[in-house]
Write a protein that holds these residues in place. Structure first.
Motif, PDB file in Angstrom:
ATOM      1  N   ILE A  95       0.839  -1.205   0.000  1.00 30.39           N
ATOM      2  CA  ILE A  95       0.000   0.000   0.000  1.00 30.39           C
ATOM      3  C   ILE A  95       0.873   1.253   0.000  1.00 30.39           C
ATOM      4  CG2 ILE A  95      -1.633   1.347   1.384  1.00 30.39           C
ATOM      5  CD1 ILE A  95      -2.829  -1.348   2.301  1.00 30.39           C
ATOM      6  N   ALA A  96       1.898   1.249   0.853  1.00 30.12           N
ATOM      7  CA  ALA A  96       2.791   2.411   0.931  1.00 30.12           C
ATOM      8  C   ALA A  96       3.577   2.605  -0.356  1.00 30.12           C
ATOM      9  CB  ALA A  96       3.748   2.256   2.112  1.00 30.12           C
ATOM     10  N   SER A  97       3.754   1.535  -1.122  1.00 29.67           N
ATOM     11  CA  SER A  97       4.489   1.621  -2.390  1.00 29.67           C
ATOM     12  C   SER A  97       3.592   2.032  -3.547  1.00 29.67           C
ATOM     13  CB  SER A  97       5.154   0.281  -2.708  1.00 29.67           C
ATOM     14  OG  SER A  97       6.080  -0.072  -1.698  1.00 29.67           O
ATOM     15  N   GLY A  98       2.306   2.237  -3.259  1.00 25.70           N
ATOM     16  CA  GLY A  98       1.395   2.717  -4.292  1.00 25.70           C
ATOM     17  C   GLY A  98       0.716   1.638  -5.103  1.00 25.70           C
ATOM     18  N   VAL A  99       0.756   0.358  -4.626  1.00 22.14           N
ATOM     19  CA  VAL A  99       0.103  -0.735  -5.353  1.00 22.14           C
ATOM     20  C   VAL A  99      -0.905  -1.417  -4.437  1.00 22.14           C
ATOM     21  CG1 VAL A  99       2.135  -1.091  -6.783  1.00 22.14           C
ATOM     22  CG2 VAL A  99       1.858  -2.440  -4.703  1.00 22.14           C
ATOM     23  N   LYS A 100      -1.663  -2.344  -4.984  1.00 19.32           N
ATOM     24  CA  LYS A 100      -2.689  -3.035  -4.210  1.00 19.32           C
ATOM     25  C   LYS A 100      -2.061  -3.948  -3.148  1.00 19.32           C
ATOM     26  CE  LYS A 100      -6.238  -3.032  -7.823  1.00 19.32           C
ATOM     27  NZ  LYS A 100      -7.153  -3.850  -8.646  1.00 19.32           N
ATOM     28  N   PRO A 101      -2.745  -4.120  -2.016  1.00 20.21           N
ATOM     29  CA  PRO A 101      -2.148  -4.903  -0.911  1.00 20.21           C
ATOM     30  C   PRO A 101      -1.855  -6.347  -1.261  1.00 20.21           C
ATOM     31  CG  PRO A 101      -4.470  -4.394  -0.481  1.00 20.21           C
ATOM     32  CD  PRO A 101      -4.058  -3.564  -1.639  1.00 20.21           C
ATOM     33  N   GLU A 102      -2.682  -6.955  -2.147  1.00 21.62           N
ATOM     34  CA  GLU A 102      -2.438  -8.362  -2.476  1.00 21.62           C
ATOM     35  C   GLU A 102      -1.113  -8.568  -3.189  1.00 21.62           C
ATOM     36  OE1 GLU A 102      -5.637  -7.001  -5.543  1.00 21.62           O
ATOM     37  OE2 GLU A 102      -5.097  -6.615  -3.456  1.00 21.62           O
ATOM     38  N   TYR A 103      -0.608  -7.535  -3.865  1.00 25.55           N
ATOM     39  CA  TYR A 103       0.673  -7.675  -4.558  1.00 25.55           C
ATOM     40  C   TYR A 103       1.821  -7.850  -3.551  1.00 25.55           C
ATOM     41  CZ  TYR A 103      -2.029  -5.990  -8.555  1.00 25.55           C
ATOM     42  OH  TYR A 103      -2.969  -5.838  -9.542  1.00 25.55           O
ATOM     43  N   ALA A 156     -12.366  -0.524   0.659  1.00 27.41           N
ATOM     44  CA  ALA A 156     -12.921   0.708   0.096  1.00 27.41           C
ATOM     45  C   ALA A 156     -11.904   1.444  -0.759  1.00 27.41           C
ATOM     46  CB  ALA A 156     -13.395   1.609   1.237  1.00 27.41           C
ATOM     47  N   ALA A 157     -10.634   1.371  -0.388  1.00 27.68           N
ATOM     48  CA  ALA A 157      -9.592   2.103  -1.113  1.00 27.68           C
ATOM     49  C   ALA A 157      -9.045   1.334  -2.311  1.00 27.68           C
ATOM     50  CB  ALA A 157      -8.452   2.460  -0.160  1.00 27.68           C
ATOM     51  N   TYR A 158      -8.937   0.003  -2.187  1.00 23.68           N
ATOM     52  CA  TYR A 158      -8.266  -0.777  -3.225  1.00 23.68           C
ATOM     53  C   TYR A 158      -9.114  -1.920  -3.785  1.00 23.68           C
ATOM     54  CZ  TYR A 158      -4.221   1.635  -1.284  1.00 23.68           C
ATOM     55  OH  TYR A 158      -3.351   2.596  -0.845  1.00 23.68           O
ATOM     56  N   GLY A 159     -10.330  -2.082  -3.288  1.00 24.18           N
ATOM     57  CA  GLY A 159     -11.160  -3.190  -3.730  1.00 24.18           C
ATOM     58  C   GLY A 159     -10.892  -4.425  -2.893  1.00 24.18           C
ATOM     59  N   PRO A 160     -11.739  -5.431  -2.985  1.00 25.37           N
ATOM     60  CA  PRO A 160     -11.562  -6.649  -2.186  1.00 25.37           C
ATOM     61  C   PRO A 160     -10.302  -7.412  -2.570  1.00 25.37           C
ATOM     62  CG  PRO A 160     -13.272  -6.951  -3.838  1.00 25.37           C
ATOM     63  CD  PRO A 160     -12.912  -5.506  -3.867  1.00 25.37           C
ATOM     64  N   ILE A 161      -9.666  -8.017  -1.584  1.00 28.27           N
ATOM     65  CA  ILE A 161      -8.476  -8.832  -1.830  1.00 28.27           C
ATOM     66  C   ILE A 161      -8.935 -10.204  -2.300  1.00 28.27           C
ATOM     67  CG2 ILE A 161      -6.445  -9.903  -0.791  1.00 28.27           C
ATOM     68  CD1 ILE A 161      -6.299  -7.592   1.145  1.00 28.27           C
ATOM     69  N   PRO A 162      -8.526 -10.629  -3.486  1.00 25.27           N
ATOM     70  CA  PRO A 162      -8.986 -11.920  -4.012  1.00 25.27           C
ATOM     71  C   PRO A 162      -8.447 -13.091  -3.208  1.00 25.27           C
ATOM     72  CG  PRO A 162      -7.299 -10.994  -5.442  1.00 25.27           C
ATOM     73  CD  PRO A 162      -7.622  -9.939  -4.426  1.00 25.27           C
ATOM     74  N   ALA A 163      -9.318 -14.081  -2.988  1.00 25.66           N
ATOM     75  CA  ALA A 163      -8.916 -15.295  -2.284  1.00 25.66           C
ATOM     76  C   ALA A 163      -8.515 -16.333  -3.318  1.00 25.66           C
ATOM     77  CB  ALA A 163     -10.054 -15.809  -1.418  1.00 25.66           C
ATOM     78  N   ALA A 170      -9.491  -9.516   5.072  1.00 24.06           N
ATOM     79  CA  ALA A 170      -8.490  -8.447   5.109  1.00 24.06           C
ATOM     80  C   ALA A 170      -9.015  -7.163   4.499  1.00 24.06           C
ATOM     81  CB  ALA A 170      -7.223  -8.890   4.381  1.00 24.06           C
ATOM     82  N   SER A 171     -10.042  -7.260   3.668  1.00 25.06           N
ATOM     83  CA  SER A 171     -10.592  -6.062   3.032  1.00 25.06           C
ATOM     84  C   SER A 171     -11.229  -5.125   4.044  1.00 25.06           C
ATOM     85  CB  SER A 171     -11.632  -6.464   1.976  1.00 25.06           C
ATOM     86  OG  SER A 171     -11.029  -7.289   0.987  1.00 25.06           O
TER      87      SER A 171
END
Length: 578
Positions: free
Chosen positions: A38-46, A219-226, A337-338
């Motif tokens: 998130i701090a790097s500007g990408v989605k958390p799942e990455y 809300a910020a990045y969309g749901p984290i895919p399982a 996690a979302s």
């Protein structure tokens, strides 16, 4: 089956240790992986995909027995700048190219070169990165709305100041609860990851007491895919490769530094020794593989590596297990996690920033008020206010300049005369005075490295010698010159040639192997003449007294040269002077 290498002596008991440590580190890595992404500007799942793919490969292929790899705080400002300037797709290309660079560095055996980066530079940019990470989470901690991310620190601080009126007290409360859990958990439950406790407790309180009042990951990045990360080949074009070469090189250099620093920490904690070149190759392969599954660049993580060791890891298998644990949790619990508030993630990164800031080393080095203090301060300030690339380049350049200045200041030339009062007839600098000085024979001891930064020393010596019309013989004592570069050799030979043109005999004693070898290669040795080189000072002086015709001493006008200088007999010279 007989285990070898890093798995030497492996047993069922060792597996149990690896299983425990791998599970604990895997749990610790989940919130950190999301937070760093998130701090790097990408989605958390990455960040989670990076933890899984790179974490497993670094442990399997790296050169450290206990290294845990994954996304780290050190990469945040670099990756954020790449994402903002080039986009996420190009970040993946840069990460892959960085992996190629790392593999090449390992194959070329450049791992040992990383240790030559000065400590003030390392501490300076690490502390600067910590400031950037900490400041980057202020907006999420305060729950500010409409904050735009910028590449430079000043503009980010200005953005926070402009948006301070949108402060969300619910966000501050939840962030405070998470921060309290981070601080108190290690004291109350030292075996339980504080970041996990902080996220769970603060998220449950937010969902129960303040539903809809805080911005969440979903809300910020969309749901984290399982599910498993899917393979996606990168779109390589020649133009894209050229565009991302510089960012890739920066990522590779930072990754190599961080991974090898982490490996050194692991060595110090366990008494083992890592293979730096193999570590770079392992890091490189991991960074080539992670982007193919959407992962961001990874490196050795000092905090997670230390956690791995403290929890009893016995082999690299603990790092593999840590990646598998993250994978299982992503598959089973990713949707939950979302619901994590961004305010709960902010304190985690703030604590990471504080821990990586090296504030003790920073303040200690700053208080020393030396050249290293200046290097530290310049690197730190430039890291915060410009870019990491500019900071490291400036820090290294300043370190080289100050080092050369110190080295040139250590080169000295002193005139000597034999000390007949000592009983051993050693040549001493204190024997030279206005009352006792030989204008016909100049004995000079050269001390220090003759390199391009010491040109002024030989120039002063040349000016002094050529300004003495009575000089007949010069003896240069080279026993304290360990090294000579080509510039030093050129100036040295130039001095001797000018003296020889004046008819001055030049003798050299005690020359070390490296300067001698260089003179042999350049032809300077033959130009001076083999018979003018002596192993000891006494032998050179005997040669001067036995083979050269000296007049009466021009210093006192009374005695023969031998008596005036204190040289009693050639035999004693050969025996005692060295």
């Amino acid at each position: 089956m007989k285990w070898v290498g890093r798995f030497s002596g492996y047993s069922a008991q060792a597996f149990r240790k690896d299983l425990v440590s791998g599970c604990i580190v895997g749990i610790v890595a989940i919130p950190l992986g999301m937070a760093f992404a998130i701090a790097s500007g990408v989605k958390p799942e990455y960040g989670l995909y990076t933890t899984i793919i790179a974490g497993i490969l670094i442990s399997l292929l790296g050169g450290s027995k206990f290294q845990i790899g994954g996304p780290t705080g050190a990469f945040i400002p670099v990756l954020l700048a790449v994402v903002m300037q080039y986009g996420y797709e190009n970040l993946l290309v840069a990460g892959f190219l960085a992996g190629v660079f790392l593999v090449l560095m390992g194959l070329l055996r450049l791992g040992s070169l990383i240790r030559f980066i000065p400590k003030p530079v390392t501490i300076g940019f690490t502390s600067g990165i910590a400031v950037i990470i900490f400041s980057g989470q202020i907006a999420n901690f305060l729950g500010l709305e409409g904050v735009e991310r910028h590449e430079y620190f000043f503009y980010n601080m200005k953005e926070i100041f402009l948006r301070i009126s949108s402060l969300n007290l619910y966000s501050v409360l939840i962030a405070g609860i998470c921060l309290a859990a981070l601080i108190l958990t290690p004291k109350i439950l030292p075996k339980v990851p504080g970041s996990l406790v902080g996220i769970i407790v603060s998220t449950l309180i937010a969902a129960w007491l303040f539903p809809g009042k805080l911005t969440t990951i979903g809300a910020a990045y969309g749901p984290i895919p399982a599910g498993l990360p899917s393979f996606a080949p990168l779109d390589f074009t020649w133009d894209r490769i050229l565009l991302m070469l510089q960012p890739a090189l920066i990522i590779a250099m930072l990754g190599s530094i961080e991974s090898l620093l982490s490996a050194v920490v692991a060595d110090e904690m366990t008494g083992t020794r890592h293979n730096s070149n193999r570590e770079l190759i392992g890091q490189g392969v991991a960074n080539m593989a992670a982007p193919l599954f959407g992962g961001i660049p990874a490196t050795g993580a000092i905090a997670r590596t230390a956690t791995n060791i403290k929890n009893g890891a016995a082999s690299p298998l603990s790092g593999v297990i840590h990646g598998i644990v993250v994978l299982l949790i992503v598959v089973l619990f990713a949707p939950y996690a979302s619901s994590i508030p961004l305010a709960s993630m902010a304190p985690i990164l703030m604590v990471v920033a504080w821990n990586m800031s090296e504030y003790k080393n920073f303040t200690h080095m700053l208080k020393m008020r030396t050249g290293d203090s200046l290097i530290l301060l310049v690197t730190f300030v430039l890291t915060v206010f410009t870019t990491l690339t500019v900071a490291v380049q400036a820090g290294l350049a300043l370190a080289v300049i100050l080092f050369l200045k110190r080295m040139s200041g250590m080169v000295a030339v002193n005139k000597m005369l034999p000390d007949h009062t000592s009983g051993k007839e050693k040549v001493q600098a204190h024997m030279v005075s206005e009352e006792r000085n030989c204008p016909q024979l100049g004995i000079y001891t050269i001390e220090g490295t003759l390199f391009f930064g010491a040109t002024h020393v030989l120039e002063k010596l040349e000016e002094k010698l050529l300004g003495d019309p009575d000089l007949q013989v010069v003896l240069l004592r080279m026993g304290r010159v360990p090294f000579m570069d080509t510039t030093g050799e050129a100036n040295f030979i130039s001095l001797i040639q000018r003296l020889m043109q004046r008819g001055v005999i030049v003798l050299i004693s005690g020359i070390k192997p490296q300067p001698k070898e260089l003179l042999l290669k350049t032809g300077g040795y033959a130009m001076i003449g083999e018979k003018r080189f002596f192993e000891h000072t006494g032998e050179a002086l005997n040669y001067a007294l036995e083979n050269l015709q000296f007049q009466k001493c021009l210093g006192c006008k009374q005695f023969a040269f031998r008596e005036c200088t204190g040289l009693s007999s050639t035999g004693s010279l050969r025996q005692h002077i060295s």
